[in-house]
Design a protein around this motif. Sequence first.
Motif, PDB file in Angstrom:
ATOM      1  N   LYS A   1       3.117   2.515  -4.720  1.00 62.85           N
ATOM      2  CA  LYS A   1       2.520   2.353  -5.297  1.00 62.85           C
ATOM      3  C   LYS A   1       2.873   1.596  -6.809  1.00 62.85           C
ATOM      4  CE  LYS A   1      -1.478   4.996  -4.589  1.00 62.85           C
ATOM      5  NZ  LYS A   1      -1.819   4.115  -3.591  1.00 62.85           N
TER       6      LYS A   1
ATOM      7  N   GLU B   1      -5.651  -1.196  -6.992  1.00 63.68           N
ATOM      8  CA  GLU B   1      -5.218  -0.848  -5.763  1.00 63.68           C
ATOM      9  C   GLU B   1      -4.963  -2.034  -4.718  1.00 63.68           C
ATOM     10  OE1 GLU B   1      -6.163   2.564  -3.198  1.00 63.68           O
ATOM     11  OE2 GLU B   1      -7.760   1.617  -3.420  1.00 63.68           O
TER      12      GLU B   1
ATOM     13  N   GLU C   1       0.929  -1.144   0.157  1.00 60.87           N
ATOM     14  CA  GLU C   1       0.102   0.196   0.491  1.00 60.87           C
ATOM     15  C   GLU C   1       0.736   1.729  -0.291  1.00 60.87           C
ATOM     16  OE1 GLU C   1      -3.096   1.226   3.364  1.00 60.87           O
ATOM     17  OE2 GLU C   1      -3.587   2.549   2.427  1.00 60.87           O
TER      18      GLU C   1
ATOM     19  N   LYS D   1      -2.422   9.046  -9.501  1.00 58.74           N
ATOM     20  CA  LYS D   1      -2.246   8.760  -7.923  1.00 58.74           C
ATOM     21  C   LYS D   1      -1.229   9.846  -7.517  1.00 58.74           C
ATOM     22  CE  LYS D   1      -4.529   4.531  -8.969  1.00 58.74           C
ATOM     23  NZ  LYS D   1      -4.197   2.898  -8.440  1.00 58.74           N
TER      24      LYS D   1
ATOM     25  N   ASP E   1       2.123   8.262  -5.187  1.00 59.85           N
ATOM     26  CA  ASP E   1       2.362   7.183  -5.087  1.00 59.85           C
ATOM     27  C   ASP E   1       3.284   7.364  -3.562  1.00 59.85           C
ATOM     28  OD1 ASP E   1       4.088   4.968  -5.263  1.00 59.85           O
ATOM     29  OD2 ASP E   1       5.342   5.213  -6.316  1.00 59.85           O
TER      30      ASP E   1
END
Length: 425
Positions: free
Chosen positions: A105, A282, A102, A148, A150
Amino acid sequence: MRILVIGSGGREHALLKGLANDPSAPELHVAPGSPAFAQLATVHPEYSQVDDPQRMLELAQSIAAELVVVGPEVPLVAGVADVLREAGILVFGPNQDAAQIEGSKKFAKDVMEAAGVATARAEQLTPGTADADIEAALDRFGPQFVVKDDGLAGGKGVVVTEDRAAARAHVDAVLGAGNPVLLESFLDGPEVSLFCLVDGETVVPLLPAQDHKRAFDNDEGPNTGGMGAYTPLPWLPKRGVERIVNEVCVPVAKEMVRRGTPYSGLLYAGLAWGKEGPSVVEFNCRFGDPETQAVLSLLESPLAEALHAVAAGELAQLPPLEWKDGYAVTVVLAAEGYPASPVKGAEISSPDLDNPEKILHAGTTVEEDGAVRANGGRVLNVLGHGSTLHEARGNAYVVLDEVAMDGGFYRYDIGLPAAQERIRV
Ligand code: GLY
């Protein structure tokens, strides 16, 4: 058994409720918790630095905790589980290196590539990337841009948009803050959250759920940490969970073992169910929030026994999990201004505020005179159950009808497309 839960939100309230219902009647502690959790556990508000491994060890040792259950990702990525384990304490939650699933990424993408798991195509941009290279990278994505942060962003670091200027602005904001950015291709299809207990290569799925990430009805407005969820998913193909376990979770668990970073804890696979089946959006290294509030409310098996089995490396010996029939829905009551700038302090009233079967506290505080006030963006998680999804939704909204909070808002359509059979795969 004496159990310490780390965290303070609705997910941790759900974990405490589940543990309190365990027939072994464990003694429960929570740090930092919330005053609303006091009916289930001893609350330790002075231990608010949950990402400080030594502070968490100090508390665990001072109460002689036999099991520590880590709720949020931040302490896991900070290495709290490592320090507790080194001190000989059983922990539910992965070590720091495994929590990178998590925390980074890019790490998750590398694991998925090595494990042959279907996921979106991605490119990473690092701070300092030239303007022309950013534009060229954006040219390779779209028309739907997925941008996103990261790193850990509490579920709020993702922008999904068809507006290229908005995508570029988010790239610049994240790079400007010193974090890498991941550009991803858009995965089409309804989303699934599947939580699995993982102990090395042993994987045990919980019920599949669906979150609602946007702030407003019909999936409009900004991304949030999650505005509501339901479980199970009536539209999921018959062997859908089995496919996700076999095609995603087991290969990832095996790859983590192969890398020398075996996973122990809860692996949250966030997926889109497309034409070809499941594709990973994810991974998270902890229970999802608010899906957990619904999922655990249907668990019939003892929760403490299950979490202890993972922590002790004995998941393979755990009897199969049993679940109640029917459906569970949770609807989030959010504070005015959430997610950008939630307003704190509004008083909340409801006849069910002290009933964790109907209301879990996600962000509240209780004053000396007993007044309950909003103390976070997501304030309450209201639960409803029923033999059909329609009934479960209805029961959740009946509870919400009785809740009063100035400026508070919630979505009216949690689970509605599924209940109306508008989700097809
Ligand atoms: N439900 C979204 C999350 O827990 O990250």
